[in-house]
Design a protein around this motif. Structure first.
Motif, PDB file in Angstrom:
ATOM      1  N   ASP A   1       0.894  -1.469   0.059  1.00  0.00           N
ATOM      2  CA  ASP A   1      -0.027  -0.059  -0.121  1.00  0.00           C
ATOM      3  C   ASP A   1       0.947   1.302   0.006  1.00  0.00           C
ATOM      4  OD1 ASP A   1      -2.489  -1.242   0.165  1.00  0.00           O
ATOM      5  OD2 ASP A   1      -2.322  -1.584   2.164  1.00  0.00           O
TER       6      ASP A   1
ATOM      7  N   HIS B   1      -0.318   5.474   0.058  1.00  0.00           N
ATOM      8  CA  HIS B   1      -0.374   6.154   1.349  1.00  0.00           C
ATOM      9  C   HIS B   1      -0.144   7.666   1.160  1.00  0.00           C
ATOM     10  CE1 HIS B   1       0.512   7.411   5.222  1.00  0.00           C
ATOM     11  NE2 HIS B   1      -0.204   6.120   5.660  1.00  0.00           N
TER      12      HIS B   1
ATOM     13  N   ARG C   1       0.503   5.057  10.015  1.00  0.00           N
ATOM     14  CA  ARG C   1      -0.673   4.334  10.011  1.00  0.00           C
ATOM     15  C   ARG C   1      -1.190   3.953   8.550  1.00  0.00           C
ATOM     16  NH1 ARG C   1       1.314   3.918  14.184  1.00  0.00           N
ATOM     17  NH2 ARG C   1       0.691   4.238  16.467  1.00  0.00           N
ATOM     18  N   LYS C   2      -1.843   2.966   8.403  1.00  0.00           N
ATOM     19  CA  LYS C   2      -2.766   2.600   7.407  1.00  0.00           C
ATOM     20  C   LYS C   2      -3.981   3.323   7.888  1.00  0.00           C
ATOM     21  CE  LYS C   2      -0.887  -1.574   5.495  1.00  0.00           C
ATOM     22  NZ  LYS C   2      -1.065  -3.024   5.187  1.00  0.00           N
ATOM     23  N   HIS C   3      -4.453   4.066   6.652  1.00  0.00           N
ATOM     24  CA  HIS C   3      -5.857   5.018   6.951  1.00  0.00           C
ATOM     25  C   HIS C   3      -6.988   4.382   6.073  1.00  0.00           C
ATOM     26  CE1 HIS C   3      -3.798   7.598   9.329  1.00  0.00           C
ATOM     27  NE2 HIS C   3      -2.852   7.891   8.787  1.00  0.00           N
ATOM     28  N   GLY C   4      -8.004   4.545   6.338  1.00  0.00           N
ATOM     29  CA  GLY C   4      -9.219   4.464   5.528  1.00  0.00           C
ATOM     30  C   GLY C   4      -8.864   5.362   4.241  1.00  0.00           C
ATOM     31  N   ALA C   5      -9.858   5.233   3.181  1.00  0.00           N
ATOM     32  CA  ALA C   5      -9.894   5.940   2.184  1.00  0.00           C
ATOM     33  C   ALA C   5      -9.989   7.449   2.497  1.00  0.00           C
ATOM     34  CB  ALA C   5     -10.774   5.348   1.117  1.00  0.00           C
ATOM     35  N   LEU C   6     -11.048   7.657   3.137  1.00  0.00           N
ATOM     36  CA  LEU C   6     -11.585   9.007   3.490  1.00  0.00           C
ATOM     37  C   LEU C   6     -10.215   9.764   4.100  1.00  0.00           C
ATOM     38  CD1 LEU C   6     -13.464  11.172   3.374  1.00  0.00           C
ATOM     39  CD2 LEU C   6     -14.444  10.432   5.503  1.00  0.00           C
ATOM     40  N   THR C   7      -9.740   9.248   5.193  1.00  0.00           N
ATOM     41  CA  THR C   7      -8.668   9.981   5.707  1.00  0.00           C
ATOM     42  C   THR C   7      -7.616  10.147   4.967  1.00  0.00           C
ATOM     43  OG1 THR C   7      -9.429   9.147   7.891  1.00  0.00           O
ATOM     44  CG2 THR C   7      -7.151  10.168   7.985  1.00  0.00           C
ATOM     45  N   ASN C   8      -7.100   9.160   4.312  1.00  0.00           N
ATOM     46  CA  ASN C   8      -6.080   9.216   3.336  1.00  0.00           C
ATOM     47  C   ASN C   8      -6.080  10.176   2.187  1.00  0.00           C
ATOM     48  OD1 ASN C   8      -3.508   7.530   2.735  1.00  0.00           O
ATOM     49  ND2 ASN C   8      -4.571   7.156   0.566  1.00  0.00           N
TER      50      ASN C   8
END
Length: 234
Positions: free
Chosen positions: A12, A16, A196-203
């Motif tokens: 990912d 990111h 951190r890995k984030h969800g699509a919205l936060t990313n």
């Protein structure tokens, strides 16, 4: 680049917000130079030099990292990507040191070592984490020795014999949020990554904030999470 962060993000990494945005800032800094042959020092997977091969018009990449178990050769869209534990003198026209110098005791010595391997006129693009007051368990986790202000990293490169072309901070729009979070945890040096890995919205929101900053990025000498310096071997 930090191999521990690559391990966290895995496949990912290219999506990111942090690495996507840093790659865009790198391209903004070096695209006018039209680099053809990239020497990527402390390259890890070669994420940034591979980005320049795919998006920036570069023709080849030589990735150097003492962490490689063996030398190997790959290609990206028919372009050679060489992975080596060390390198001989080279005709590469751009040297990348992306988040490398903060890991070594002798930062000036490392720059001099590679400056001796390239031709006069070769450009260096260096990034380092910014501001000592942001020191946290994240730095401990990544085995950092220090963080830099922009004048400090520019002085380091001058002391290594390079001419500074320009320098700027990046990740300025998210700097207040990141600073508040770091200062709230001041005193806790437990080694752990803040990546951190984030969800699509936060990313997507964080990527959009960094993209909005990009047009003015070369002028930002005020504040940011990373310091970028473009320098040149005389």
């Amino acid at each position: 680049m930090d191999l521990k962060e690559e391990d966290i993000l895995g496949a990912d990494i290219g999506r990111h917000w942090y690495y996507r945005s840093k790659a865009a800032a790198l391209r903004r800094m070096v695209e006018p130079l039209g680099p053809q042959r990239v020497l990527d020092v402390g390259a890890g997977s070669g994420f940034f030099s591979r980005h320049l091969l795919a998006e920036g018009g570069a023709k080849s990449a030589l990735c150097v990292d003492v962490g490689y178990a063996r030398n190997r050769d790959e290609t990206l869209d028919g372009k050679p990507v060489l992975y080596r534990r060390d390198c001989s003198p080279t005709d590469c026209d751009l040297v990348l040191m992306m988040d490398v110098l903060e890991h070594v005791d002798n930062d000036v010595g490392l720059v001099r070592h590679y400056a001796a391997k390239v031709l006069s006129g070769t450009h260096f693009l260096v990034t380092v984490p910014a501001f000592r007051f942001l020191w946290s368990g994240h730095d401990v986790f990544l085995d950092h020795r220090r963080r830099y202000t922009l004048p400090e990293i520019e002085t380091t490169l001058r002391d290594a014999g390079l001419t500074v072309v320009r320098g700027a901070y990046y990740f300025g729009l998210i700097f207040p949020l990141a600073t508040a979070m770091r200062l709230a945890g001041r005193g806790d040096a437990t080694p752990r990554s803040s990546l951190r890995k984030h969800g699509a919205l936060t990313n997507g929101l964080l990527a959009a904030a960094c993209a909005a900053e990009l047009p003015l990025f070369p002028l930002n000498r005020l504040a940011g999470l990373s310091a970028f310096v473009l320098a040149k071997k005389p």
